[in-house]
Write a protein that holds these residues in place. Structure first.
Motif, PDB file in Angstrom:
ATOM      1  N   GLN A  14       0.834  -1.199   0.000  1.00 46.06           N
ATOM      2  CA  GLN A  14       0.000   0.000   0.000  1.00 46.06           C
ATOM      3  C   GLN A  14       0.875   1.257   0.000  1.00 46.06           C
ATOM      4  OE1 GLN A  14      -2.814   0.093   3.240  1.00 46.06           O
ATOM      5  NE2 GLN A  14      -2.849   2.326   3.260  1.00 46.06           N
ATOM      6  N   ARG A  17       2.540   1.872  -3.435  1.00 38.82           N
ATOM      7  CA  ARG A  17       1.630   2.496  -4.406  1.00 38.82           C
ATOM      8  C   ARG A  17       1.500   3.995  -4.130  1.00 38.82           C
ATOM      9  NH1 ARG A  17      -1.058  -2.571  -3.821  1.00 38.82           N
ATOM     10  NH2 ARG A  17      -2.397  -1.742  -2.152  1.00 38.82           N
ATOM     11  N   THR A  18       1.481   4.357  -2.860  1.00 35.62           N
ATOM     12  CA  THR A  18       1.392   5.774  -2.488  1.00 35.62           C
ATOM     13  C   THR A  18       2.614   6.536  -2.983  1.00 35.62           C
ATOM     14  OG1 THR A  18       0.105   5.225  -0.518  1.00 35.62           O
ATOM     15  CG2 THR A  18       1.176   7.385  -0.552  1.00 35.62           C
TER      16      THR A  18
END
Length: 885
Positions: A14, A17-18
């Motif tokens: 996660q 992806r940020t």
């Protein structure tokens, strides 16, 4: 509220992806910031992440993240290599499973299938690098066979050909009989195995019962012998030089020549010379103008030749060997068969023995291109780290041979050469240009045939530092990219490809860009198993980095590899090490939870120069010291020292000392407690910044959890004023740490139960010591488990004494432990230690053991001696203290 434990699997993908969405990985060509460039060594498109990749890309990522935070315009140029033979093999296996082959499909359809495979499966390693946390500019990802890089390859080939630096020649190559292609040396794997040395009598022409005995491991090649060589100063054979011998089985006459290639100390001192089937013999053949007699075809079968008896025609090389040995025995020309161990060259992909094969190929004049590349390192334009690798570079470059750049494959950059009806060669960037040249040459339109071969994969890789930036495009933006990011700042690579890749990039960069491709070459070591041996699938010692990432998190494997990456020293990796550095993550997470529970959060207006409480002054100064150590280590590519500096500060200085020093004051409340809260929160925030290049995931997550608004990856690297470091606070806290550590050491050495509290008496204390005992008495009692602290003029019987500066620390322990039993325990332990030490030393003194044992076993025994001596000294000191108690 932070979770009780850190779960890497929950946040890593996660967070990645940020980062990608934020654009944090991208370079900024229009910015005014100073650029910092690293060219990623392109992994094979067929590859999967192994431990070498993990080390290499972790170190690159640390450099990029660190310099990005320092305000540099960081470009980490990513991409993958088309990996000619490896990729073709993968697709050919697929076709074989389908009951077809590349030859049945034809070239065009086969290449279409390879591109299809590349689109579907070729990006596996890219996803794996992302899993590791690598942060290159993915938007700029290149592939060695994409349109732009293919254009660069064509232009380079044509220019080098026109300059006379690329040519066709007939020379020996590493030939793979299975793949029917030449191989580079790096694609050849030497394997040691049991074999034989056949000693053969060669009759001297015209003399009865006169022979020269030669020894060979490959009797089948004798069919192509062109001479027998002896050393020019070997008295045994001087009278024979110029005579001939009769080559057994064939009956051909071959000369006896004098050449220094023959070693008088080895065997009989005479060697057979087979120029078409041995690399050393090839050079001897050139020196003496010997015929180059090839006796095998591309499949390693004996050729049908007039000089070879028909019984051997078409035989496989090993069948021919058996037949030759049998016939030599019948002729009574086999003097001896010697059992030996020797290393044979195998194709690393095909698994078959490689054959030195005389064939016409395309060559690049590497000796001529090497000159400027050597000078560039000699003059310091490019520097190797460690510097010792420069000697290896010079040695290889000094002995460099013409580079065979053609491969008999279909997947790769097809050689831009066309042949006219009479074999005339036309080299051009495209077919239209080749036809124009041919029409002008012949005075009419003719049909042309393109060369079937492709270029060695390393040819396109050699152009990587400038082709990936858009060369040879004349577009203004491309020219800006080249001017801005070439040459690169540093290349991070393994020593095994200094010659195959580093040297060739140096040659091509200097020739086409008039500058070196990189200012620094950092050579990292190998990752080995826990015993220092090469990781082996058969032994079950291969460690999969992705499995470790799944089990312990990417930060743990990254930090483990970095902390162990000492210059010039191979990494002995074990899962225990990775688990240990996972515990470091846990330590940091727990410290952050402690800060959160005690409201020690970052304060925007905090000024570290305004603190007054001594432990706060000290921790701020120690933080600045750690930052300085990291900067100094990074400047010299001492990654392990940089990791060690932040590790020691976080685990030891901050967690084990500062948080424990301040805990009771924090719980008491008041202005000092408020300053502690603000200081603790600020130091934690700075830790996250300093640790981020090494452990990006946990630091980013904690930064977010502790109120960080911008992404940590985009935060600026801190700089602290020199005034924060050193001074009285360091002396104060150093004294406190030494005192507590000495008492803890005594407790451990004397087997004092953990729960037992002992008295501390202090003799001969000066004014400063008395003040410190008063100031930090509560901390000492709590952290050293001391019941009371008092000054004393005498030493009670049954006490252990420790000198600390001018004072004598006295610890009465007679009423807590049985001194006699403890003395007996230490004597017994020392006795056992001495016995073990003697046994280990006896082994190391045994010449036969040292000669036969594997190097890692010798190293392990030496380490045992070192560790035993250190323990022996410690136990002896402890016993001495007890003897006087």
């Amino acid at each position: 509220m932070l979770d009780k434990t850190f779960d890497p699997q929950k946040i890593e993908q996660q967070l990645y992806r940020t980062w990608e969405r934020s654009g944090a990985f991208a370079c900024a060509p229009q910015s005014e910031a100073q650029p910092f460039t690293i060219m990623m060594p392109p992994p094979n498109v067929t590859g999967s992440l192994h431990m070498g990749h993990a080390l290499n890309h972790t170190l690159q990522d640390i450099l990029i993240r660190y310099n990005r935070m320092r305000g540099r315009d960081a470009l980490w140029q990513p991409g993958t290599d088309h990996a000619g033979i490896a990729t073709q093999m993968v697709v050919e296996r697929m076709l074989d499973a389908e009951g077809t082959s590349r030859h049945k499909l034809g070239r065009a359809k086969f290449l279409s299938r390879v591109w299809d495979w590349k689109a579907e499966s070729g990006g596996t390693i890219v996803g794996q690098l992302k899993r590791l946390g690598a942060s290159p500019d993915w938007a700029r990802e290149r592939f060695t066979m994409d349109e732009g890089l293919s254009e660069a390859v064509g232009k380079v080939f044509v220019r080098l050909y026109k300059e006379g630096l690329i040519y066709r020649d007939k020379r020996l190559v590493n030939w793979d009989p299975k793949f029917q292609s030449a191989l580079s040396d790096i694609e050849v794997e030497m394997r040691e195995q049991k074999g034989h040395m056949w000693h053969i009598r060669y009759p001297v022409e015209g003399e009865t019962e006169s022979f020269i005995v030669v020894a060979t491991t490959r009797p089948e090649t004798m069919l192509g012998d062109a001479a027998v060589a002896v050393h020019p100063e070997d008295e045994r054979y001087r009278h024979m030089v110029g005579k001939s011998v009769v080559l057994p089985i064939t009956g051909r006459l071959i000369p006896i020549i004098a050449d220094e290639h023959s070693d008088p100390e080895k065997g009989s001192g005479a060697v057979k010379i087979t120029p078409a089937h041995d690399f050393n013999d090839f050079e001897v053949g050139k020196r003496h103008d010997l015929p180059m007699v090839s006796v095998m075809d591309a499949h390693a079968r004996i050729l049908e030749m007039e000089s070879i008896p028909k019984a051997y025609w078409g035989l496989d090389r090993y069948e021919a060997r058996k037949k030759i040995v049998s016939e030599l025995e019948e002729l009574d020309l086999l003097a001896e068969i010697e059992d030996i161990k020797n290393a044979l060259p195998y194709g690393d992909r095909s698994g078959v023995v490689i054959e030195p094969f005389l064939t016409e190929q395309w060559y690049c004049d590497a000796p001529k291109l090497a000159g400027p590349a050597v000078e560039a390192v000699q003059s310091g334009r490019t520097v190797f780290v460690p510097k010792s690798w420069e000697n290896t570079y010079f040695e290889w470059m000094k002995n460099i041979q013409p580079w065979c750049i053609s491969r008999q494959l279909w997947w790769g950059h097809r050689i831009p050469a066309w042949y006219g009806p009479d074999g005339e060669i036309f080299v051009a960037e495209d077919e239209d240009e080749a036809h124009k040249d041919a029409d002008a040459f012949y005075g009419e339109s003719v049909s042309l045939r393109r060369d079937d071969d492709v270029l060695d994969t390393w040819f396109s890789s050699a152009l990587w530092p400038f082709s990936t930036l858009g060369w040879p495009s004349e577009d203004p933006d491309t020219k800006n990219m080249l001017a801005r990011y070439y040459p690169g700042d540093v290349l991070v690579t393994g020593f095994d490809i200094i010659f195959f890749w580093v040297a060739r990039m140096m040659m091509m960069g200097l020739h086409f860009m008039d500058d070196v491709p990189f200012r620094t070459v950092y050579m990292h070591a190998l990752v080995r198993d826990s015993k220092g041996q090469k990781m082996s699938k058969s032994k079950g010692t291969v460690m999969d980095p992705l499995e470790l990432v799944e089990k312990y998190g990417a930060d743990a494997i990254r930090f483990t590899l970095t902390a162990m990456a000492a210059q010039g020293r191979d990494i002995k990796l074990s899962e225990d090490r990775v688990e240990g550095y996972r515990n470091f993550s846990t330590k940091l997470w727990n410290a952050a939870r402690y800060c959160e529970m005690n409201a020690c959060m970052p304060n925007v207006g905090f000024d570290p120069q305004a603190v007054r409480y001594t432990p706060n002054l000290w921790i701020v100064g120690q933080l600045a010291e750690a930052q300085a150590q990291i900067d100094a280590a990074m400047a010299e590519f001492k990654f392990n020292e940089a990791a060690g500096a932040i590790y020691q500060f976080v685990w030891g200085t901050f967690c084990d000392w500062y948080l424990e020093f301040t805990k009771p004051v924090l719980q008491g409340g008041g202005p000092v407690a408020d300053e502690i809260r603000a200081t603790t929160g600020w130091v934690l925030q700075q830790i996250l910044v300093l640790l981020n290049p090494f452990m990006p995931y946990i630091t980013e997550e904690l930064h977010k959890a502790t109120g960080g608004e911008a992404l940590l990856i985009s935060t600026h690297w801190p700089e602290y004023p020199d005034s924060l470091r050193g001074g009285a606070p360091v002396l104060e806290m150093d004294w406190l740490i030494r005192l507590i550590s000495e008492i803890r050491s005594v407790r451990a050495d004397m087997n004092v139960p953990a729960g037992a509290k002992i008295r501390l008496l202090v003799k001969d204390a000066g004014a400063a010591t008395k003040t410190r005992l008063e100031e930090y008495g509560e901390i000492i009692q709590r952290m050293a488990r001391i019941e009371t602290i008092s000054l004393s003029d005498s030493v009670p019987k049954g006490s252990i004494q420790v000198v600390l500066d001018e004072a004598l620390l006295i610890l009465p322990i007679a009423d807590i432990i049985d001194l006699d039993a403890e003395r007996a325990r230490l004597r017994k332990q020392l006795e056992k230690l001495e016995q073990d030490l003697q046994k280990t030393r006896q082994k190391l003194d045994n010449e036969q053991f040292v000669q036969n044992a594997p190097p890692e076993i010798i190293t392990e025994h030496k380490e045992r001696v070192t560790d035993a001596l250190a323990l022996q000294e410690k136990l002896t000191q402890a016993l001495a203290q007890l003897e006087t108690a």
